[in-house]
Design a protein around this motif. Structure first.
Motif, short mmCIF file in Angstrom:
data_model
loop_
_atom_site.label_atom_id
_atom_site.label_comp_id
_atom_site.label_asym_id
_atom_site.label_seq_id
_atom_site.Cartn_x
_atom_site.Cartn_y
_atom_site.Cartn_z
N ASN A 463 51.79 -5.68 94.68
CA ASN A 463 51.37 -7.06 94.56
C ASN A 463 51.58 -7.70 95.94
O ASN A 463 52.62 -7.55 96.54
CB ASN A 463 52.25 -7.81 93.54
CG ASN A 463 51.89 -7.40 92.12
OD1 ASN A 463 50.93 -6.67 91.91
ND2 ASN A 463 52.67 -7.87 91.16
N GLU A 555 57.33 0.76 88.76
CA GLU A 555 57.12 -0.19 89.86
C GLU A 555 55.66 -0.33 90.24
O GLU A 555 55.18 -1.40 90.58
CB GLU A 555 57.91 0.28 91.10
CG GLU A 555 59.38 -0.02 91.02
CD GLU A 555 60.14 0.48 92.25
OE1 GLU A 555 59.50 1.16 93.11
OE2 GLU A 555 61.35 0.20 92.36
N HIS A 558 50.79 -2.26 87.88
CA HIS A 558 50.49 -3.71 87.92
C HIS A 558 49.10 -3.97 87.38
O HIS A 558 48.25 -3.11 87.40
CB HIS A 558 50.51 -4.22 89.36
CG HIS A 558 51.72 -3.79 90.12
ND1 HIS A 558 52.97 -4.23 89.81
CD2 HIS A 558 51.87 -2.93 91.17
CE1 HIS A 558 53.85 -3.68 90.64
NE2 HIS A 558 53.21 -2.88 91.47
N THR A 559 48.97 -5.23 86.96
CA THR A 559 47.61 -5.67 86.61
C THR A 559 47.18 -6.74 87.60
O THR A 559 48.00 -7.42 88.20
CB THR A 559 47.57 -6.25 85.19
OG1 THR A 559 48.55 -7.28 85.11
CG2 THR A 559 47.82 -5.20 84.15
C1 NAG Z 1 52.71 -7.53 89.70
O1 NAG Z 1 52.09 -8.66 89.08
C2 NAG Z 1 51.82 -8.55 87.72
C3 NAG Z 1 51.20 -9.82 87.19
O2 NAG Z 1 50.25 -10.24 88.05
C4 NAG Z 1 53.12 -8.28 86.98
O3 NAG Z 1 52.85 -8.07 85.63
C5 NAG Z 1 53.81 -7.11 87.59
O4 NAG Z 1 55.09 -6.93 86.99
C6 NAG Z 1 54.02 -7.24 89.06
N1 NAG Z 1 54.62 -6.01 89.59
C7 NAG Z 1 55.65 -6.05 90.46
C8 NAG Z 1 56.17 -4.71 90.90
O5 NAG Z 1 56.14 -7.06 90.83
#
Ligand code: NAG
Ligand code: NAG
Ligand code: NAG
Ligand code: NAG
Length: 560
Positions: A463, A555, A558-559
């Motif tokens: 992200n 880790e 992600h979406t």
């Molecule tokens: C990345 O962002 C998504 C939501 O946009 C979230 O669900 C996810 O946990 C995040 N992943 C990390 C590793 O922060």
């Protein structure tokens, strides 16, 4: 012999009757032999005694020429004067006189004496001579209009009788009228030869049409008629009218060259003129034109030209000079800030109805009015003022500047792609520079009318918070966007659509599994063989690795 003949004649006269026949006429040619027949050439009577030729002298007394006795006798010349050498008689009893001259114009009588008769046959002789030449002398070079001018003198020389001269114009006889046609004839007699020289002088008052007229002298004579032609004469006449011409195809415009041409209708045309220009009198020689170069509106007014030798013969023309003045404010390159106010001022003056037109970047438009400047207002503005044949144009280039402002920052993802496309749009002049906080590929950018677009492709493994920053010399702007990793979605999406790929992977997996299974069987067998001697399993390490892997996967899931 003479006395014998006389006696004979006297003798005959007493017995016979004298008969005189009517006088015949005969024409001889000058210088040639006069052949005078006796009794029209009739045969002599049978009882001819003699023939005698005589002539009548100027004083009326008879003059003897010759006498011939009998048909075959020799003639006896009785003449003692000039005729002695010139007279003879032929077999037909014709009197022959050589070298005919005008003095031979007399009556010659043939006397025929026979035993029964005495006949006299008088013949009146005329001696003709055609003119030795017919010439026109002292011809003029030109004829004057309406003024009797001597065309020439026609001379028919040395003729008898005198030749008659008539003048012709274009084949028609000219009759003296005492005004336009004057003919002065004269005849001169050569006292030595008696020949006449006829001359005639023609004076003629021409008209303009006579420029093509052919004058001819016609000599009429009993023996021959002769005509002598003259080439047409130029007709000269004074100028009656002067005209001034402005040599210009259309209206006269400021900046033009203007040629004035003076025309006089006389012939020959005058070779020099006076041109009256703005109160100045200019003498122009060997030309009928005067050119003023690069004239301005002050050149308008009255122009005049006149003859040099008669200034009353003149002509004038009024000249009007068309013009356009155009003043555009501002001109050239104008740099303004977005949102500024801006005004354009056009001042024009023209000598007539002028049309104003505007273009922006080459496209027609109405007169531009600006309130608050936008980037779209930028461009090249041309103002054109035109009239027939004349045009003025002025222009300015408007540049609208402003610090860049990001208008949008968006992210896009194609259905199955493992990359994302980020688009950052900004408005600003000059063209902004783009800076991204991430490494990217396939950068594309465009810039039109102050609007810039920058497009990048990223493959976010995590992200991310991505920053797009734009800047130009006037300032900068920044915007951020959250971009989630592409990998979780990739996993979630796997399944239905990629079955074939999965089957292929499954086959590979199965084969790999079998190989691994075989290897494990081999390993187990080896361990079993070894452990059968040691008697224990070790499995702890493997469990730790598994937990770490699953953690990493979590880790990365992600979406967007
Ligand atoms: C990345 O962002 C998504 C939501 O946009 C979230 O669900 C996810 O946990 C995040 N992943 C990390 C590793 O922060
Ligand atoms: C006017 O005449 C000058 C010199 O004779 C020439 O150089 C110029 O081109 C002419 N101008 C026009 C508009 O014909
Ligand atoms: C971009 O890539 C370079 C090397 O390719 C790397 O050194 C740099 O850290 C990367 N920057 C970001 C923001 O990922
Ligand atoms: C981006 O994510 C952060 C936390 O991860 C959050 O505080 C922020 O508001 C987000 N920004 C946008 C533009 O969604």
């Amino acid at each position: 012999m003479d006395s014998a003949a006389f006696l004979l004649l006297a003798f005959v006269s007493t017995e016979t009757l004298l008969q005189v026949w009517g006088t015949e006429s005969l024409t001889a040619l000058y210088g040639e032999i006069i052949n005078i027949p006796c009794n029209d050439g009739a045969p002599a009577p049978e009882d001819l005694m003699f023939v005698k030729w005589k002539y009548e002298k100027d004083d009326g007394t008879p003059g003897d020429l010759l006498i011939k006795q009998g048909r075959n006798e020799q003639a006896t010349v009785q003449a003692t004067d000039d005729y002695a050498q010139r007279v003879s008689i032929d077999d037909q009893l014709n009197l022959l006189i050589t070298q005919a001259s005008l003095k031979d114009q007399k009556t010659f009588t043939c006397m025929v004496v026979s035993s029964s008769n005495l006949m006299e046959y008088p013949v009146s002789v005329a001696v003709y001579k055609k003119p030795s030449s017919v010439e026109i002398m002292d011809t003029t070079a030109v004829l004057l209009k309406d003024k009797p001018t001597t065309v020439g003198t026609c001379v028919a020389a040395d003729a008898n009788p005198a030749a008659m001269i008539t003048w012709k114009k274009n084949g028609n006889p000219l009759v003296a009228d005492g005004k336009a046609v004057l003919i002065t004839p004269s005849i001169k007699l050569d006292p030595a030869t008696g020949l006449s020289t006829t001359s005639s002088t023609l004076q003629y008052a021409a008209s303009k049409e006579d420029a093509v007229a052919v004058f001819a002298c016609m000599s009429t004579h009993k023996l021959t008629n002769q005509e002598t032609d003259l080439k047409p004469f130029p007709i000269h006449y004074p100028t009656e009218k002067v005209s001034l011409q402005i040599m210009s195809k259309g209206p006269i415009l400021e900046g033009d060259n203007m040629t004035l041409k003076c025309h006089a209708d006389g012939n020959p045309p005058p070779s020099s003129f006076f041109f009256h220009i703005k109160g100045q009198k200019l003498l122009v020689e060997n030309s009928d034109s005067y050119t003023l170069t690069d004239i301005n509106r002050a050149a308008g007014g009255e122009y005049k030209c006149s003859l040099v030798d008669n200034e009353k013969m003149d002509a004038s023309q009024s000249i009007f000079v068309s013009y356009i003045d155009l003043s555009l404010t501002p001109t050239g390159k104008v740099v303004k800030a977005e949102g500024d106010t801006f005004s354009v001022k056009v001042e024009k003056s023209a000598s007539g109805d002028a049309k104003v037109s505007w273009t922006k970047n080459g496209k027609a438009m109405k007169e531009p009015v600006f309130s608050k400047l936008t980037y779209a207002d930028a461009g090249v503005y041309v103002c054109e003022v035109s009239m027939t044949g004349l045009m003025r144009r002025q222009s300015f280039e408007l540049v609208v500047e402003g610090k860049p402002v990001i208008t949008s920052l968006t992210k896009h993802r194609a259905d199955d792609a493992n990359y994302k496309v980020l688009i950052c749009e900004a408005a600003g002049v000059p063209e902004p520079n783009f800076m991204w906080s991430v490494n990217s590929t396939n950068e594309e950018s465009s810039y039109t009318s102050g609007r810039a677009t920058n497009k990048i492709t990223v493959i976010p493994k995590l992200n991310l918070t991505v920053t797009c920053s734009v800047s130009n010399k006037l300032g900068e702007d920044i915007m951020t966007i959250n971009v989630s990793s592409v990998f979780k979605e990739e996993k979630e999406k796997k399944g239905s659509q990629e079955e074939s790929e999965d089957q292929a992977k499954l086959i590979v997996g199965v084969v790999a599994g079998l190989l691994i299974a075989a290897a494990i069987v081999g390993l187990i067998y080896w361990l079993y063989m070894k452990n059968s001697r040691q008697g224990s399993w070790k499995t702890g390490e493997k469990e730790v690795g598994t937990s770490e892997e699953s953690k990493k996967l979590e880790e990365n899931n992600h979406t967007v």
